[in-house]
Design an enzyme around this catalytic site. Structure first.
Site, short mmCIF file in Angstrom:
data_model
loop_
_atom_site.label_atom_id
_atom_site.label_comp_id
_atom_site.label_asym_id
_atom_site.label_seq_id
_atom_site.Cartn_x
_atom_site.Cartn_y
_atom_site.Cartn_z
N SER A 184 1.50 -10.03 -6.75
CA SER A 184 0.82 -11.21 -6.23
C SER A 184 -0.62 -10.88 -5.87
CB SER A 184 1.56 -11.68 -4.97
OG SER A 184 0.79 -12.62 -4.26
N TYR A 207 5.26 -10.01 3.80
CA TYR A 207 5.53 -10.32 2.39
C TYR A 207 4.59 -9.52 1.48
CZ TYR A 207 5.05 -12.75 -2.07
OH TYR A 207 4.94 -13.03 -3.41
N LYS A 210 5.13 -6.33 -1.48
CA LYS A 210 4.57 -6.26 -2.84
C LYS A 210 3.77 -4.98 -3.01
CE LYS A 210 6.17 -10.12 -4.51
NZ LYS A 210 7.26 -10.08 -5.50
#
Ligand code: NAD
Ligand code: WQD
Length: 343
Positions: free
Chosen positions: A124, A148, A152
């Protein structure tokens, strides 16, 4: 190729399944349905004319992954499965580390056990943190601003170490910008559970009357109209980017490569609202609200590396993004039992 799609019943996974099936690949979806519905497979069959198998399983269950890979003689994995809500990740970080990081570790172990070393990973643009310059290219420094994003980043680092230790790996790390839109049929798309966090699903629901009005989070950013600027990319273009990446890593010598998947074009919140209204002939009432904590003013990609190395670039513009989303929203409204992807 025979390709396993973890999270294949989800929003981006289901659109990628369509693109892969259309180009002759054999696709198997592996999904625990924590944020999707099994009925999406019926829609995939309608769109592709092919019956795509769904294995209901959790990526943290290595045995079930190994069985899936062995029984379908899998040659490559595209790894979409993961949790992705920033607010939820802040409130419940452990489930994000467990699902995303431990889940990926389990997947890698299963792949090694099955001698599968070709992997495309859904990363992302969030890994760039607060932009230090724009457009964001792949060598921009990375950092995480929430749990989050940290999952990643941890996964990217884990994959880098794995590729360094065993150069037989062929790994593509794809950093998505803001995926929006739906399949042109309107049969699959993104239908978040509860109140949407993301702008475009929110706009769609306001337009259909499911929500009353949009709150525009801040109009005092240093952007042309004061509202946040993002790089929205049509999910069909994103799906095509996965095909291009898979093709590139299968013939490249590098064990791991990273590519941005974005358009390079930024649009503001108000530009998106106006485009949705104009394209679909609808009204999207909005009010200006406070800034959302953690938001940046502008974020958009340099897509040059993907264009040069993958021969891929986004082809669809705002019009297709807005019209396909609205077609999907209408399908949800008219369907008694929506067979949409709950995301
Ligand atoms: P999604 O929630 O629609 O799809 C993810 C799928 O994974 C769901 O079907 C869910 O049921 C499944 N899943 C989750 N945990 C699982 C587990 N432990 N085992 C098996 N299946 C599991 O989300 P999406 O928008 O399609 O995102 C796909 C990937 O792309 C995610 O990894 C996400 O972090 C990443 N990504 C998404 C965006 C975005 O804005 N949509 C942007 C950048 C990156
Ligand atoms: C876009 C713009 C908001 C909702 C998030 C994640 C990121 C990635 C993609 C997974 C911003 C504004 C939004 C609303 C608004 N996901 N907005 N009113 O924040 O760029 O990225 O999704 O990897 O990690 O952080 O996308 O769609 O939430 O917001 O004004 O109700 O719309 O402030 O400017 P974002 P978004």
């Amino acid at each position: 190729m025979r390709i396993l799609l973890t999270g294949g019943a989800g929003y981006i996974g289901s659109h990628t399944a369509v693109a892969l099936a259309a180009t002759g690949h054999e696709v198997v979806c592996f999904d625990n349905l924590s944020n999707s519905r099994a009925e999406v497979m019926d829609q995939l069959e309608t769109i592709t004319g092919q019956s795509i198998p769904l294995i209901v399983g959790d990526i943290r269950d290595r045995t079930s992954l190994e069985q899936a890979m062995q029984s379908h003689a899998i040659e490559a994995v595209i790894h979409f499965a993961g949790l992705k809500a920033v607010g939820e990740a802040v409130a419940r970080p452990l489930i994000y580390y467990d699902n995303n990081v431990r889940g990926t570790l389990s997947l890698i172990e299963a792949m090694i056990a099955c001698s599968v070393r070709t992997l495309v990973f859904s990363s992302s643009a969030t890994v760039y943190g607060e932009p230090q310059y724009l457009p964001l290219d792949e060598i921009h420094p990375t950092s995480a601003t929430n749990p989050y994003g940290r999952t990643k980043l941890m996964i990217e680092e884990m994959l880098t170490d794995i590729a360094a230790a065993d150069p037989d790996w062929r790994i593509a790390v794809l950093r998505y910008f803001n995926p929006v839109g739906a399949h042109e049929s309107g049969l699959i798309g993104e239908d978040p559970n509860g109140i949407p966090n993301n702008l475009m699903p929110f706009i769609s629901r306001v337009a259909s009357g499911r929500l009353e009005r949009l709150s525009v989070f801040g109009d005092d950013y240093d952007t042309p109209d004061g509202t946040g600027v993002r790089d929205y990319i049509h999910v069909t273009d994103l799906a095509a980017g996965h095909l291009a990446a898979l093709g590139a890593i299968s013939s490249h010598n590098e064990p791991i490569s990273t590519w941005n998947l974005g358009t390079g074009q930024g649009y503001s919140v108000l530009e998106m609202v106006r485009a949705f209204e104009r394209v679909n002939g609808v009204c999207v009432p909005y009010q200006i609200a406070d800034r959302r904590p953690g938001d940046v003013a502008s974020c958009y990609a340099s897509p040059d590396k993907a264009k040069a190395e993958l021969g891929w670039e986004a082809a669809l513009g705002l019009e297709d993004m807005c019209s396909s989303m609205w077609r999907f929203e209408r399908m949800l409204a008219t369907s008694n039992s929506p067979q949409a992807t709950a995301t």
